[in-house]
Scaffold this motif. Structure first.
Motif, short mmCIF file in Angstrom:
data_model
loop_
_atom_site.label_atom_id
_atom_site.label_comp_id
_atom_site.label_asym_id
_atom_site.label_seq_id
_atom_site.Cartn_x
_atom_site.Cartn_y
_atom_site.Cartn_z
N TRP A 1 0.75 -0.97 0.01
CA TRP A 1 -0.26 -0.20 -0.15
C TRP A 1 0.50 1.23 0.08
CZ3 TRP A 1 2.16 1.63 3.94
CH2 TRP A 1 2.23 0.31 5.41
N VAL A 2 2.40 0.96 0.29
CA VAL A 2 3.19 2.15 -0.20
C VAL A 2 3.05 3.52 -0.49
CG1 VAL A 2 4.61 1.49 -1.36
CG2 VAL A 2 5.43 3.01 0.66
N ASP A 3 2.39 3.35 -2.01
CA ASP A 3 2.50 4.56 -3.49
C ASP A 3 0.99 5.27 -2.74
OD1 ASP A 3 4.15 3.94 -4.19
OD2 ASP A 3 3.53 2.47 -6.19
N SER A 4 -0.69 4.04 -1.77
CA SER A 4 -1.21 5.16 -1.22
C SER A 4 -1.04 6.17 0.20
CB SER A 4 -2.23 3.75 -1.44
OG SER A 4 -2.17 3.20 -2.51
N VAL A 5 0.03 5.65 0.59
CA VAL A 5 -0.36 6.33 2.04
C VAL A 5 1.14 7.88 2.16
CG1 VAL A 5 0.42 5.97 4.43
CG2 VAL A 5 -0.90 4.05 3.11
N PRO A 6 0.44 8.74 1.92
CA PRO A 6 0.84 9.75 1.77
C PRO A 6 2.79 9.96 3.10
CG PRO A 6 -0.53 11.08 2.72
CD PRO A 6 -0.74 9.85 1.91
N ALA A 7 2.76 9.24 4.40
CA ALA A 7 3.30 9.32 4.98
C ALA A 7 3.37 8.38 6.44
CB ALA A 7 2.83 10.94 6.41
N ILE A 8 4.59 7.80 6.51
CA ILE A 8 5.05 6.58 7.81
C ILE A 8 5.59 6.76 8.40
CG2 ILE A 8 5.25 4.66 6.99
CD1 ILE A 8 4.18 4.36 4.30
N LEU A 9 5.79 6.42 9.06
CA LEU A 9 6.84 6.14 10.94
C LEU A 9 6.83 5.28 11.25
CD1 LEU A 9 8.29 8.87 12.37
CD2 LEU A 9 6.45 8.48 14.53
N GLU A 10 8.02 4.64 11.26
CA GLU A 10 8.79 3.75 10.96
C GLU A 10 8.69 3.52 12.49
OE1 GLU A 10 8.86 -0.05 12.72
OE2 GLU A 10 8.94 -0.18 10.65
N ALA A 11 7.99 3.03 14.44
CA ALA A 11 8.32 3.56 15.00
C ALA A 11 9.11 2.26 15.84
CB ALA A 11 6.85 4.00 16.03
N TYR A 12 9.74 1.47 15.96
CA TYR A 12 10.34 -0.26 15.77
C TYR A 12 9.06 -0.25 16.87
CZ TYR A 12 13.50 -0.66 12.27
OH TYR A 12 14.25 -0.51 10.81
N LEU A 13 9.73 -1.22 17.97
CA LEU A 13 9.60 -0.65 19.14
C LEU A 13 10.38 -0.41 20.20
CD1 LEU A 13 9.54 -5.55 18.87
CD2 LEU A 13 7.54 -3.55 18.70
N GLY A 14 9.38 0.73 20.70
CA GLY A 14 10.16 1.82 21.22
C GLY A 14 9.98 2.37 22.27
N GLY A 15 10.08 0.60 23.87
CA GLY A 15 9.88 0.92 24.68
C GLY A 15 8.37 1.94 25.52
N GLN A 16 8.80 1.39 26.45
CA GLN A 16 7.58 1.42 27.28
C GLN A 16 6.58 3.45 26.88
OE1 GLN A 16 9.12 1.26 30.97
NE2 GLN A 16 8.55 2.94 31.71
N ALA A 17 8.10 4.51 26.63
CA ALA A 17 7.54 5.30 26.24
C ALA A 17 7.69 5.67 25.11
CB ALA A 17 8.85 6.30 26.94
N CYS A 18 6.91 5.41 23.86
CA CYS A 18 6.80 5.16 22.48
C CYS A 18 5.72 6.02 22.51
CB CYS A 18 7.38 3.55 21.96
SG CYS A 18 5.55 2.97 22.24
N GLY A 19 4.55 5.78 23.50
CA GLY A 19 3.86 6.48 22.62
C GLY A 19 3.81 8.41 22.93
N GLY A 20 4.55 8.86 23.47
CA GLY A 20 5.03 9.92 24.10
C GLY A 20 5.90 10.43 22.91
N ALA A 21 7.22 9.65 22.19
CA ALA A 21 8.13 10.13 21.42
C ALA A 21 7.23 10.40 20.31
CB ALA A 21 8.59 8.46 21.20
N VAL A 22 6.08 9.76 20.02
CA VAL A 22 5.19 9.09 18.65
C VAL A 22 5.03 10.62 18.72
CG1 VAL A 22 3.32 7.61 17.20
CG2 VAL A 22 5.26 6.83 18.05
N VAL A 23 4.21 11.00 19.25
CA VAL A 23 2.98 12.10 19.48
C VAL A 23 4.53 13.54 19.67
CG1 VAL A 23 2.26 13.28 20.90
CG2 VAL A 23 1.02 11.57 20.90
N ASP A 24 5.42 13.07 20.25
CA ASP A 24 5.87 14.61 19.85
C ASP A 24 6.70 14.49 18.92
OD1 ASP A 24 6.57 14.58 22.28
OD2 ASP A 24 8.47 13.36 23.17
N LEU A 25 6.95 13.18 17.85
CA LEU A 25 7.49 13.83 16.15
C LEU A 25 6.00 13.95 15.36
CD1 LEU A 25 9.71 10.41 16.19
CD2 LEU A 25 10.12 12.82 16.37
N LEU A 26 4.63 13.10 15.70
CA LEU A 26 3.84 13.63 15.08
C LEU A 26 3.74 14.91 14.86
CD1 LEU A 26 1.09 10.60 15.33
CD2 LEU A 26 2.73 10.85 13.10
N PHE A 27 3.54 16.06 15.89
CA PHE A 27 3.37 16.94 16.14
C PHE A 27 4.22 18.04 15.91
CE2 PHE A 27 -0.47 14.98 17.29
CZ PHE A 27 -1.50 15.75 16.96
#
Ligand code: BGC
Length: 741
Positions: free
Chosen positions: A456-482
């Motif tokens: 589906w790669v061509d239909s999706v404009p943005a992809i963030l590979e978060a890997y297995l980001g540790g217990q605070a990963c949700g925070g890091a994802v939000v920091d990057l997304l915003f």
């Protein structure tokens, strides 16, 4: 603690007992002489301290104390930052001290041969240079606080399928160029207190009793002085292990081992000196651990949780961002997918941490923006109800952007088994396609330990590979997304378009107890580049929220001779509007005819933080190894003379500047015999004169280009029309060899 004195007081039984763990996590110590046990626990991204080492049998995992779970090493390596790995190491050492652990069982420096390997999340890279630098950084960080490490799994533990019995058939060159250098760099540069041998066999010999690996390579070639312990239940012949250079069997296999090892010493199969050597190493380790216990630690789990979030931000890779969809600032968005509220942030098996807390993206985003959420599917399998799908699609329509949190369930990748395919669960792909029908502005956030296919790669404009980001990963994802900070990680592995493209595909996981590494040195980008294949995302790829220009690539000299150093530097300018870090990669590309080699190989890298409009210089130092290949003939590294291009690159497929350098060296000595290719002999300076003197001018003139492609002895006989005596031929070979000195 006087090691020699204690050794001299130990009985044979005590020595034999000392060479095996007391239980799952402790060494035996020598109670009669006041030598305590030391405690080892799994890392590498948190401390898995079991309450009671005797509680379970060797296969089971007992309850563990809570600890902070940092991002998996797959992500940490995407930071291309040995300093960050050292930072992680220091945090892990603090946790180890806080939990009374003397040695952390990690890091794992095995090379990612196949994307399917179940432990890829724990491993660092497909590239040995990068893996070696990150491993060394981590070890230095841990050991700076006087806690030990165990560099594992030595070596070539490339798959989980039949890991206890598989024989990995690997050429000497592939071992030296691909599978060993990460260990080599970590050993030489960071001196881990311990090394853990792998379960598997290499070319039919178990690593736990491979004296070539544990002694010739590790100690004689690399100068290692610490001890080698076994992986858990990796010993198959304890006497042979001790003779080969393994000090500690973990955990103990039981009384039968005591009798076997003691008898082997009594009957001379294992010499007293060999046993003493390993006991001495164990005593030295105990001494280090006791000294380590004297230094205190600052261990604050709340503080470590914040550190985990900071590290996670640097471990994630922005794979795609068409039209600048990210950051999300000023746009309305919704979160879809179970991983948004229950992130998959670590892998399964011995590295699994009982986390102190988990920060999901749904929780983290509350302080940043008002974001509604739909679960979409169940993260622990491949199921989605019609209601879940309908709810998600309805929600996706209501906002400017839909962020889909997708990834691999726990059951897909873990220590103990390999993946069978590279797909996401079908329900997640279905959800994605349905959302795309109503909302083109989709950002996919991936939670996985290893590459997945993305039809589906061509239909999706943005992809963030978060890997297995540790217990605070949700925070890091939000920091990057915003956009609180810009993403800056780059891939430490290639994402192939499909599994079948991977070079190990035809030989993974092998048949019965054998797997042939037929792709040899062509692992990861070394293969895809050589075959000029398209890939999904290349090694070294990763975007930020700005753009960088590269110029002014400089080499400290236009000539390089073995033994010298070559400094290479490039200027990088932030040409966008956001502050960000750029990871610059330096590749070496041979540009002459010679030994078949990869198109390019990573030999240096650096990371730089630049404000908008700011420029800075990134530098690396190249040496012999940057130009050398491993010669199976001489069993040594060899720097081949010729032109080499030094590339400064934003990824292995995005070369920004290049300069070439002339490398000077004598050619590799040709081993000359009766059947040597005449053309090769004639390339030796002075060989023509020698041959002419040997067979005469007229005969020599008959060696035409066609005959140059034939075997030496026969050609010489033919052109001189006589049977050349063995003695005379040997004398000629000696003179030809002298010319090469
Ligand atoms: C793993 C090691 C781990 C050990 C102790 C083994 O099964 O391969 O990585 O350190 O168990 O838990």
């Amino acid at each position: 603690m006087n090691v020699e004195k204690i050794l001299s007081q130990m009985t044979l039984e005590e020595k034999v007992n000392f060479c095996q763990g007391a239980n799952k996590w402790e060494t035996t110590g020598v109670p009669r002489l006041g030598i305590p046990a030391v405690w080892v626990s799994d890392g590498p991204i948190g401390i898995r301290r079991e309450e009671n080492a005797y509680k379970e049998n060797v296969e089971g995992f007992a309850p563990t104390r809570k600890a902070v779970c940092f991002p998996a090493m797959a992500g940490v390596t995407a930071s291309f930052d040995p300093g960050l790995a050292a930072d992680l190491g220091e945090n892990i050492a603090d946790a180890a001290k806080g939990e009374q652990v003397d040695v952390v069982l990690g890091p794992a420096a095995n090379i990612k041969r196949s994307p399917l390997c179940g432990r890829n999340f724990e491993y660092m890279s497909e590239d040995p240079f990068l893996a070696g630098k990150i491993a060394a950084g981590y070890i230095k960080g841990v050991q700076s606080k006087k806690v030990g490490t165990s560099l594992k799994h030595f070596a070539a533990n490339g798959q989980e399928t039949r890991r206890f019995t598989i024989s990995e058939k690997i050429s000497e060159r592939a071992l030296r160029e691909i599978y060993l250098p990460a260990f080599e760099n970590a050993v030489k540069d960071a001196k881990p207190w311990t090394v853990m041998c792998s379960y598997n066999k290499i070319n039919d010999i178990f690593s736990s009793h491979n004296s070539w690996l544990l002694t010739d390579v590790l100690r004689d070639d690399w100068g290692y002085e610490g001890l080698v312990m076994s992986d858990w239940v990796a010993v198959n012949d304890h006497a042979r292990s001790v003779s080969s250079g393994l000090s500690l069997e973990m955990p103990r296999s039981g009384d039968y081992e005591d009798g076997y090892l003691a008898d082997s010493v009594r009957n001379g199969t294992v010499s007293e000196e060999e046993l003493n050597r390993e006991v001495r190493r164990l005593l030295e380790l105990t001494k280090l651990c006791l000294e380590g216990r004297e230094t205190a630690a600052e261990y604050d789990k709340g503080q470590q949780h914040h550190q985990a979030r900071r590290l996670a931000r640097e471990s994630m890779v922005l794979l795609k961002n068409d039209g600048g969809l990210l950051p999300l600032e000023g746009k309305t968005c919704c979160f879809i997918g179970d991983f948004a509220q229950a992130p998959r942030y670590q892998g399964g098996g011995s590295s699994h941490i009982e986390s102190t807390e988990v920060l999901s993206a749904v929780d983290a985003v509350r302080s940043v923006a008002k974001v509604s959420y739909a679960r979409g599917f169940d993260a622990d399998g491949d199921s989605m109800s019609d209601e879940q799908l309908a709810e998600a699609v309805a929600l996706a329509k209501t906002t400017d952007v839909a962020v889909l949190f997708l990834g691999l369930p726990d059951a897909y990748e873990s220590e103990g088994y390999d993946r069978r395919h590279m797909h996401l669960p079908a329900c997640q792909e279905k959800l994605l396609y349905e959302v795309l029908k109503v909302q083109p502005n989709v950002c996919v956030v991936l939670h996985n330990g290893a590459p997945v296919e993305m039809p589906w790669v061509d239909s999706v404009p943005a992809i963030l590979e978060a890997y297995l980001g540790g217990q605070a990963c949700g925070g890091a994802v939000v920091d990057l997304l915003f956009g609180a900070v810009s993403p800056c990680g780059k891939l430490a592995e290639t994402f192939p378009l499909k599994l079948e493209d991977n070079p190990s595909y035809l030989n993974f996981p092998g048949f019965r107890d054998e797997v042939v590494y037929a792709e040899d040195i062509y692992v990861g980008y070394r293969y895809y580049d050589k075959k000029k294949m398209d890939v999904l995302f290349p090694f070294g790829h990763g975007l930020t929220y700005t753009t960088f220009a590269y110029d002014d690539l400089k080499l400290s000299s236009d000539t390089f001779r073995p033994g010298e150093k070559l400094t290479v530097s490039v200027r990088v300018t932030n040409t966008g509007k956001t502050a960000a870090k750029e990871i610059v990669q330096f590749y070496v590309r041979p540009d002459h005819e010679g030994k078949p080699r990869p198109v390019r190989e990573l030999k240096g890298f650096g990371k730089i933080l630049l404000q908008p409009g700011e420029s800075g210089t990134v530098t690396a130092e190249l040496d012999d190894r940057s130009f050398a290949y491993w010669s199976d003939e001489t069993h040594d590294w060899f720097v081949e003379a010729g032109r080499y291009v030094i590339e400064a690159a934003a990824s292995s497929r995005d070369i920004r500047c290049e300069e070439s350098v002339n490398v000077e060296n004598k050619p590799l000595k040709l081993h000359i015999g009766r059947e040597t290719f005449v053309g090769d002999v004639r390339r030796i300076a002075g060989a023509d004169e020698l041959l002419e003197g040997f067979i005469g001018k007229e005969a020599f003139a008959r060696i035409n280009p066609w005959l140059c492609e034939h075997a030496l002895y026969h050609v010489l006989c033919m052109v001189s029309q006589k049977h050349i005596r063995e003695d005379d031929f040997d004398a000629l070979v000696k003179k030809l060899n002298d010319l090469q000195k």
